[in-house]
Design a protein around this motif. Structure first.
Motif, PDB file in Angstrom:
ATOM      1  N   PRO A  39      29.245 -16.884  -4.199  1.00 50.50           N
ATOM      2  CA  PRO A  39      27.947 -16.526  -4.797  1.00 50.50           C
ATOM      3  C   PRO A  39      27.546 -17.385  -5.993  1.00 50.50           C
ATOM      4  CG  PRO A  39      29.357 -14.576  -4.512  1.00 50.50           C
ATOM      5  CD  PRO A  39      30.217 -15.776  -4.322  1.00 50.50           C
ATOM      6  N   LEU A  40      28.453 -18.220  -6.524  1.00 49.21           N
ATOM      7  CA  LEU A  40      28.183 -18.930  -7.776  1.00 49.21           C
ATOM      8  C   LEU A  40      26.904 -19.770  -7.752  1.00 49.21           C
ATOM      9  CD1 LEU A  40      31.716 -20.033  -9.020  1.00 49.21           C
ATOM     10  CD2 LEU A  40      30.159 -18.387 -10.067  1.00 49.21           C
ATOM     11  N   PRO A  41      26.654 -20.599  -6.707  1.00 51.61           N
ATOM     12  CA  PRO A  41      25.413 -21.399  -6.729  1.00 51.61           C
ATOM     13  C   PRO A  41      24.151 -20.537  -6.827  1.00 51.61           C
ATOM     14  CG  PRO A  41      26.925 -22.228  -5.057  1.00 51.61           C
ATOM     15  CD  PRO A  41      27.492 -20.945  -5.539  1.00 51.61           C
ATOM     16  N   LEU A  42      24.164 -19.398  -6.126  1.00 47.92           N
ATOM     17  CA  LEU A  42      22.981 -18.535  -6.172  1.00 47.92           C
ATOM     18  C   LEU A  42      22.899 -17.766  -7.492  1.00 47.92           C
ATOM     19  CD1 LEU A  42      23.804 -18.639  -2.872  1.00 47.92           C
ATOM     20  CD2 LEU A  42      21.667 -17.356  -2.832  1.00 47.92           C
ATOM     21  N   ILE A  43      24.056 -17.460  -8.086  1.00 47.62           N
ATOM     22  CA  ILE A  43      24.045 -16.819  -9.405  1.00 47.62           C
ATOM     23  C   ILE A  43      23.403 -17.752 -10.425  1.00 47.62           C
ATOM     24  CG2 ILE A  43      25.505 -16.035 -11.319  1.00 47.62           C
ATOM     25  CD1 ILE A  43      27.496 -14.989  -9.265  1.00 47.62           C
ATOM     26  N   VAL A  44      23.817 -19.021 -10.397  1.00 47.35           N
ATOM     27  CA  VAL A  44      23.275 -20.005 -11.336  1.00 47.35           C
ATOM     28  C   VAL A  44      21.769 -20.184 -11.121  1.00 47.35           C
ATOM     29  CG1 VAL A  44      23.313 -22.444 -12.003  1.00 47.35           C
ATOM     30  CG2 VAL A  44      25.463 -21.224 -11.615  1.00 47.35           C
ATOM     31  N   TYR A  45      21.367 -20.291  -9.868  1.00 52.71           N
ATOM     32  CA  TYR A  45      19.941 -20.502  -9.566  1.00 52.71           C
ATOM     33  C   TYR A  45      19.123 -19.266  -9.949  1.00 52.71           C
ATOM     34  CZ  TYR A  45      15.774 -22.063  -7.083  1.00 52.71           C
ATOM     35  OH  TYR A  45      14.501 -22.479  -6.773  1.00 52.71           O
ATOM     36  N   ALA A  46      19.618 -18.072  -9.567  1.00 54.58           N
ATOM     37  CA  ALA A  46      18.880 -16.848  -9.869  1.00 54.58           C
ATOM     38  C   ALA A  46      18.863 -16.553 -11.363  1.00 54.58           C
ATOM     39  CB  ALA A  46      19.503 -15.665  -9.113  1.00 54.58           C
ATOM     40  N   ALA A 188      34.142 -13.031 -14.485  1.00 49.02           N
ATOM     41  CA  ALA A 188      35.037 -13.887 -15.272  1.00 49.02           C
ATOM     42  C   ALA A 188      34.895 -15.350 -14.880  1.00 49.02           C
ATOM     43  CB  ALA A 188      36.486 -13.424 -15.088  1.00 49.02           C
ATOM     44  N   ILE A 189      34.562 -15.604 -13.607  1.00 48.33           N
ATOM     45  CA  ILE A 189      34.358 -16.983 -13.144  1.00 48.33           C
ATOM     46  C   ILE A 189      32.963 -17.480 -13.524  1.00 48.33           C
ATOM     47  CG2 ILE A 189      34.239 -18.476 -11.108  1.00 48.33           C
ATOM     48  CD1 ILE A 189      36.159 -16.531  -9.713  1.00 48.33           C
ATOM     49  N   ALA A 190      31.953 -16.628 -13.329  1.00 45.46           N
ATOM     50  CA  ALA A 190      30.557 -17.066 -13.487  1.00 45.46           C
ATOM     51  C   ALA A 190      30.126 -17.167 -14.941  1.00 45.46           C
ATOM     52  CB  ALA A 190      29.635 -16.098 -12.745  1.00 45.46           C
ATOM     53  N   SER A 191      30.596 -16.256 -15.777  1.00 46.60           N
ATOM     54  CA  SER A 191      30.099 -16.185 -17.150  1.00 46.60           C
ATOM     55  C   SER A 191      30.306 -17.489 -17.943  1.00 46.60           C
ATOM     56  CB  SER A 191      30.757 -15.007 -17.878  1.00 46.60           C
ATOM     57  OG  SER A 191      30.200 -14.826 -19.149  1.00 46.60           O
ATOM     58  N   PRO A 192      31.507 -18.093 -17.918  1.00 49.93           N
ATOM     59  CA  PRO A 192      31.666 -19.360 -18.658  1.00 49.93           C
ATOM     60  C   PRO A 192      30.769 -20.480 -18.122  1.00 49.93           C
ATOM     61  CG  PRO A 192      33.805 -18.426 -18.057  1.00 49.93           C
ATOM     62  CD  PRO A 192      32.774 -17.661 -17.308  1.00 49.93           C
ATOM     63  N   ILE A 193      30.558 -20.490 -16.805  1.00 48.01           N
ATOM     64  CA  ILE A 193      29.706 -21.525 -16.208  1.00 48.01           C
ATOM     65  C   ILE A 193      28.262 -21.350 -16.668  1.00 48.01           C
ATOM     66  CG2 ILE A 193      28.771 -22.400 -14.024  1.00 48.01           C
ATOM     67  CD1 ILE A 193      31.432 -21.613 -12.725  1.00 48.01           C
ATOM     68  N   LEU A 194      27.781 -20.107 -16.687  1.00 49.98           N
ATOM     69  CA  LEU A 194      26.411 -19.845 -17.130  1.00 49.98           C
ATOM     70  C   LEU A 194      26.225 -20.217 -18.596  1.00 49.98           C
ATOM     71  CD1 LEU A 194      25.756 -16.408 -15.380  1.00 49.98           C
ATOM     72  CD2 LEU A 194      24.815 -18.626 -14.741  1.00 49.98           C
ATOM     73  N   ARG A 196      27.920 -22.418 -20.227  1.00 49.95           N
ATOM     74  CA  ARG A 196      27.982 -23.886 -20.325  1.00 49.95           C
ATOM     75  C   ARG A 196      26.633 -24.508 -19.955  1.00 49.95           C
ATOM     76  NH1 ARG A 196      32.618 -27.231 -20.485  1.00 49.95           N
ATOM     77  NH2 ARG A 196      31.850 -29.340 -20.874  1.00 49.95           N
ATOM     78  N   LEU A 197      25.922 -23.860 -19.038  1.00 47.89           N
ATOM     79  CA  LEU A 197      24.616 -24.356 -18.608  1.00 47.89           C
ATOM     80  C   LEU A 197      23.472 -23.811 -19.465  1.00 47.89           C
ATOM     81  CD1 LEU A 197      25.119 -24.026 -14.733  1.00 47.89           C
ATOM     82  CD2 LEU A 197      25.160 -26.136 -16.090  1.00 47.89           C
ATOM     83  N   LYS A 198      23.836 -23.140 -20.565  1.00 46.69           N
ATOM     84  CA  LYS A 198      22.850 -22.585 -21.504  1.00 46.69           C
ATOM     85  C   LYS A 198      22.006 -21.474 -20.872  1.00 46.69           C
ATOM     86  CE  LYS A 198      23.886 -25.898 -24.481  1.00 46.69           C
ATOM     87  NZ  LYS A 198      25.046 -25.686 -25.335  1.00 46.69           N
ATOM     88  N   LEU A 199      22.591 -20.747 -19.929  1.00 43.12           N
ATOM     89  CA  LEU A 199      21.902 -19.619 -19.307  1.00 43.12           C
ATOM     90  C   LEU A 199      22.421 -18.315 -19.903  1.00 43.12           C
ATOM     91  CD1 LEU A 199      21.939 -20.791 -15.569  1.00 43.12           C
ATOM     92  CD2 LEU A 199      20.076 -20.977 -17.230  1.00 43.12           C
ATOM     93  N   LYS A 200      21.629 -17.272 -19.773  1.00 41.54           N
ATOM     94  CA  LYS A 200      21.974 -16.003 -20.402  1.00 41.54           C
ATOM     95  C   LYS A 200      23.198 -15.378 -19.734  1.00 41.54           C
ATOM     96  CE  LYS A 200      20.112 -11.473 -21.624  1.00 41.54           C
ATOM     97  NZ  LYS A 200      18.970 -10.543 -21.533  1.00 41.54           N
ATOM     98  N   SER A 201      24.209 -15.113 -20.554  1.00 38.72           N
ATOM     99  CA  SER A 201      25.406 -14.423 -20.068  1.00 38.72           C
ATOM    100  C   SER A 201      26.196 -13.926 -21.276  1.00 38.72           C
ATOM    101  CB  SER A 201      26.273 -15.362 -19.220  1.00 38.72           C
ATOM    102  OG  SER A 201      27.486 -14.724 -18.859  1.00 38.72           O
ATOM    103  N   ASP A 202      25.841 -12.737 -21.745  1.00 37.67           N
ATOM    104  CA  ASP A 202      26.544 -12.188 -22.891  1.00 37.67           C
ATOM    105  C   ASP A 202      27.932 -11.685 -22.469  1.00 37.67           C
ATOM    106  OD1 ASP A 202      25.052 -10.364 -21.348  1.00 37.67           O
ATOM    107  OD2 ASP A 202      25.412  -8.786 -22.812  1.00 37.67           O
TER     108      ASP A 202
END
Length: 311
Positions: A39-46, A188-194, A196-202
């Motif tokens: 799901p990571l690519p769609l999480i980042v895009y969404a 735990a996988i997605a949050s650091p990536i988001l 890093r990409l300056k996307l919202k992930s508290d």
């Protein structure tokens, strides 16, 4: 310009999603690792674009993945796309806690949908098949023991079969637990990536600060009273009450463990102590009962508010 960026990023994420599906289908060892990352690519895009664009990306992924992996590809891509859309949208609009809860429902819905498809289109009931295999395994084990002259007592055999029946009775609770922990791992996988990409992930609250509403204690007491009623074996009410009791029990255990971590933090006790409590509770299940009781006290009597920090 904005629309062009959305299309370009969508094409990149779609390509990445397709590669992940291909690896999952064709590379056994690495595929088991990439499975949860689908799901990571769609999480980042969404997490970056509006809902309409997210739906278009998810819809575009279906025919492409179908051509790549046929039915097997669809069985992976459709749930992953659903979870990715839910989680990414909630990250952007509601925050991490809502994203984890939404992903939990997404995982659960995907499992149930796969179960229904298996029954309706393939006439295979996975749960019944698994139950049959387990019972055959028990019968074979008993047969081997009898051949070796070590036949177990009838009481032991009955207890073994009863425990197996109970396991299948609480299967819905197991699915909910698996869905929740899968969502936690994905976060735990997605949050650091988001981030890093300056996307919202508290960040989620530390485990020591997790607190359930006081109503959970009353629900637990009500369901515990219902559990004393002798419902017909295998009936809907028996299954419902057993699963509600199991879920509430696990929530109270989690609350009790959270209190242990909170107490250790406030009193300045080594972090290894609460970790040991968790480990021993997993290996010695009888310890879960005092932990559960601690959770009830913490919720019902606001135990944390009575603890003074170490001076």
């Amino acid at each position: 310009m904005k629309r062009t960026n959305a299309l370009t990023e969508g094409a990149i994420m779609l390509a990445l999603f397709t590669v992940l599906v291909f690896i999952t289908l064709t590379v056994p060892l690495l595929g088991s690792i990439t499975l949860l990352a689908l799901p990571l690519p769609l999480i980042v895009y969404a997490g970056k674009h509006e809902f309409k664009n997210n739906i278009l990306l998810a819809a575009a992924s279906v025919p492409i993945v179908f051509l790549l992996g046929s039915v097997a590809g669809l069985s992976l891509s459709v749930p992953a796309a659903l979870i990715g859309l839910i989680m990414g949208t909630l990250y952007r609009k509601r925050g991490s806690a809502a994203a984890v809860i939404g992903a939990s429902f997404g995982f659960l819905l995907s499992i149930l949908a796969g179960y229904m498809v298996s029954i309706l289109f393939f006439q295979i009931n996975p749960l019944q098949e698994f139950e049959t295999i387990m019972k055959q395994s028990v019968d074979q084990a008993i047969g081997f023991l009898e051949m070796a002259g070590q036949k177990p007592e009838e009481e032991q055999i009955t207890q073994m079969r009863t425990q197996m029946d109970q396991l299948f009775t609480i299967f819905p609770s197991i699915l909910i637990g698996v869905s929740f922990f899968s969502a936690i791992i994905l976060h735990a996988i997605a949050s650091p990536i988001l981030r890093r990409l300056k996307l919202k992930s508290d960040r989620l609250k530390p485990f020591r600060d997790w607190r359930l509403p006081q109503s959970i204690a009353w629900y637990y007491i009500a369901v515990m009273i219902l559990s004393f009623i002798d419902f017909e074996k295998g009936s809907f009410m028996e299954t419902a009450v057993t699963n509600l009791f199991t879920i509430l029990l696990l929530l109270l255990v989690m609350q009790g463990l959270s209190f242990v971590f909170y107490y250790a933090f406030v009193k300045g006790i080594s972090k290894g102590i609460p970790v040991l409590v968790v480990v021993f509770s997993l290996f010695f299940p009888f310890l879960l009962y005092p932990v559960q009781f601690l959770g009830i006290i913490d919720i019902g009597f606001r135990l944390r508010e009575r603890i003074t920090p170490k001076s």
